[in-house]
Design a protein around this motif. Structure first.
Motif, PDB file in Angstrom:
ATOM      1  N   GLY A 133      19.352   6.122  14.118  1.00 13.87           N
ATOM      2  CA  GLY A 133      18.423   5.291  13.353  1.00 13.87           C
ATOM      3  C   GLY A 133      16.998   5.362  13.850  1.00 13.87           C
ATOM      4  O   GLY A 133      16.092   4.779  13.247  1.00 13.87           O
ATOM      5  N   SER A 134      16.758   6.096  14.921  1.00 11.87           N
ATOM      6  CA  SER A 134      15.415   6.214  15.469  1.00 11.87           C
ATOM      7  C   SER A 134      14.596   7.232  14.684  1.00 11.87           C
ATOM      8  O   SER A 134      15.116   7.964  13.838  1.00 11.87           O
ATOM      9  N   GLY A 135      13.310   7.309  15.016  1.00 14.83           N
ATOM     10  CA  GLY A 135      12.448   8.292  14.365  1.00 14.83           C
ATOM     11  C   GLY A 135      12.634   9.689  14.924  1.00 14.83           C
ATOM     12  O   GLY A 135      12.242  10.677  14.296  1.00 14.83           O
ATOM     13  N   GLY A 136      13.221   9.801  16.103  1.00 12.26           N
ATOM     14  CA  GLY A 136      13.463  11.105  16.713  1.00 12.26           C
ATOM     15  C   GLY A 136      14.002  10.938  18.113  1.00 12.26           C
ATOM     16  O   GLY A 136      13.765   9.918  18.771  1.00 12.26           O
ATOM     17  N   HIS A 137      14.762  11.942  18.583  1.00 11.69           N
ATOM     18  CA  HIS A 137      15.274  11.902  19.949  1.00 11.69           C
ATOM     19  C   HIS A 137      15.493  13.314  20.452  1.00 11.69           C
ATOM     20  O   HIS A 137      15.731  14.230  19.670  1.00 11.69           O
ATOM     21  N   VAL A 138      15.383  13.493  21.775  1.00 13.04           N
ATOM     22  CA  VAL A 138      15.681  14.765  22.422  1.00 13.04           C
ATOM     23  C   VAL A 138      16.530  14.486  23.653  1.00 13.04           C
ATOM     24  O   VAL A 138      16.353  13.467  24.325  1.00 13.04           O
ATOM     25  N   ILE A 139      17.469  15.388  23.940  1.00 12.71           N
ATOM     26  CA  ILE A 139      18.374  15.240  25.073  1.00 12.71           C
ATOM     27  C   ILE A 139      18.447  16.579  25.803  1.00 12.71           C
ATOM     28  O   ILE A 139      18.646  17.623  25.173  1.00 12.71           O
ATOM     29  N   SER A 140      18.297  16.565  27.113  1.00 12.13           N
ATOM     30  CA  SER A 140      18.331  17.805  27.886  1.00 12.13           C
ATOM     31  C   SER A 140      19.734  18.395  27.889  1.00 12.13           C
ATOM     32  O   SER A 140      20.725  17.704  27.628  1.00 12.13           O
ATOM     33  N   THR A 168      11.239  13.729  15.373  1.00  7.82           N
ATOM     34  CA  THR A 168      10.067  14.075  16.173  1.00  7.82           C
ATOM     35  C   THR A 168       9.857  13.041  17.270  1.00  7.82           C
ATOM     36  O   THR A 168       9.865  11.840  17.016  1.00  7.82           O
ATOM     37  N   VAL A 169       9.687  13.520  18.498  1.00 12.93           N
ATOM     38  CA  VAL A 169       9.446  12.648  19.650  1.00 12.93           C
ATOM     39  C   VAL A 169       8.042  12.952  20.164  1.00 12.93           C
ATOM     40  O   VAL A 169       7.709  14.097  20.440  1.00 12.93           O
TER      41      VAL A 169
END
Length: 383
Positions: A182-189, A209-210
């Motif tokens: 539900g967020s605008g964007g996320h990144v995970i290593s 997009t983060v």
């Protein structure tokens, strides 16, 4: 009646979500209006800082008059981080563990990642959403806050998990997958993603997009660009930690205009501003992150091994003037009928081969490899 601005903020944070959104910015602005009520942040400025209430009040008034919204500085945002809640659950982070950087309508909070990968993803997503919702209607850097990013970083400051939310659309709760998606964007290593409870939890490794406080794109494994905009770091002596007793630390207020950004920021304790990279940095421990160690193991299961067999079925008829006689399951049986018929005065008949073939799968089950799965030998940890 409480006259302490910080206590007022705490009271506001304890109120229901609907009232909290409407009142949080006003409470933060009230804290700005009292010299000596901010967070003590280390400064390398050689000259005394004007900490008179009139100077701080004037800066806050100018911000509000220019945009019509309450302006918040990094130090103000750091104060509410320990008291964040989402869906009625406490998701706060100690003020002395976070670094807050702001730009024009953008907020970036960085925090050291924990040992548990799944818990880090969950807490980062929830804190991003909770902080974004708390800052709804506020402004920073002369612009209404549009994005709030919470980033969990490793020992070297590299992004492990980062989640961006907009105050207007941030999720209000749910499962980890629902808050992340539900967020605008996320990144995970990659290191976090390959951990149990993360890659199979119902969300993608990277989506949307983060952004950092300058609007630049954040990628997993890289350090966020926090060298522009206003910044508040926790002091090494822990003075940036929220004071539950309401006691004041010795502070100074700095009103400085950032010409390159057009950002009039009021900061407690003389935090760094503009493009300056000077000022205190988070206290760094001597620990190092040891990545997860493991191996792939083969999965086995019962697999059907086919064995198709063709079977010939004999079938014969004796064609007579009075119709077909049969069927017979062999040629010899059909010929015997013809012989007996002629011996008994009959006319016998001709032989019709009506045999056919069928196929049958006479296979069997065997124990065979069906796939593989990841086995963790040593979980990722700090040493």
């Amino acid at each position: 009646m409480k006259n302490n601005p910080i206590e007022k903020i705490r009271d506001l944070l304890a109120e229901p979500e609907a009232r909290r959104k409407a009142a949080i910015c006003a409470g933060l602005a009230a804290a700005l209006a009292v010299g000596g009520a901010g967070i003590a942040i280390a400064s390398n400025r050689p000259e005394p800082i004007d900490s008179t209430p009139s100077a701080v009040e004037k800066a806050g008034a100018d911000d509000k008059e220019a945009s019509g919204a309450e302006s918040v500085a990094p130090a103000d945002i750091a104060k509410i981080c320990p008291t964040l809640t989402l869906d009625g659950q406490d998701v706060g982070a100690p003020a002395d563990e976070v670094t807050v950087t702001t730009g024009k309508g953008r907020v970036l909070v960085t925090q050291r990642a924990g040992d548990d990968a799944a818990a880090t993803v969950d807490s980062t997503a929830r804190r991003s959403a909770a902080l974004a919702r708390s800052l709804d209607g506020c402004e920073t850097g002369g612009k209404t806050i549009e994005t709030v990013t919470w980033a969990a970083v490793d020992e070297g400051g590299n992004i492990q998990v980062a989640v961006t939310n907009s105050p207007a659309t941030a999720p209000s709760g749910g499962t980890t997958a629902e808050v992340v998606n539900g967020s605008g964007g996320h990144v995970i290593s990659d290191g976090v993603w390959n951990s149990d409870g993360v890659h199979d939890a119902g969300y993608e490794q990277n989506a949307g997009t983060v952004t950092d406080s300058t609007g630049g794109k954040i990628e997993a494994g890289a350090a966020p660009k926090a060298d522009e905009g206003d910044k508040a770091d926790p002091a090494e002596d822990g003075s940036a930690k929220a004071d539950d007793s309401g006691a004041k630390a010795d502070t100074k207020s700095d009103t400085k205009k950032n010409d390159s950004k057009g950002n009039a920021a009021s900061q407690a304790s003389g935090g760094t501003s503009g493009s300056s990279a000077s000022g205190s940095a988070p206290a760094q421990s001597q620990k190092k992150w040891v990545p997860e160690q493991g191996h792939w193991e083969t999965d086995y299961g019962q697999v059907w091994v086919p064995n198709v067999v063709y079977v010939r079925h004999e079938r014969y008829w004796v064609v007579t003037p009075n119709g077909n006689v049969g069927p017979f399951d062999s040629k010899s049986a059909a010929n015997a009928w013809v012989y007996n018929d002629m011996v008994n005065g009959g006319k016998g008949g001709s032989l019709l081969d009506d045999s056919y073939t069928t196929s049958e799968d006479q296979g069997h089950y065997e124990q065979q490899a069906t796939g593989r799965h990841w086995v963790v030998d040593v979980a990722g940890h700090w040493e």
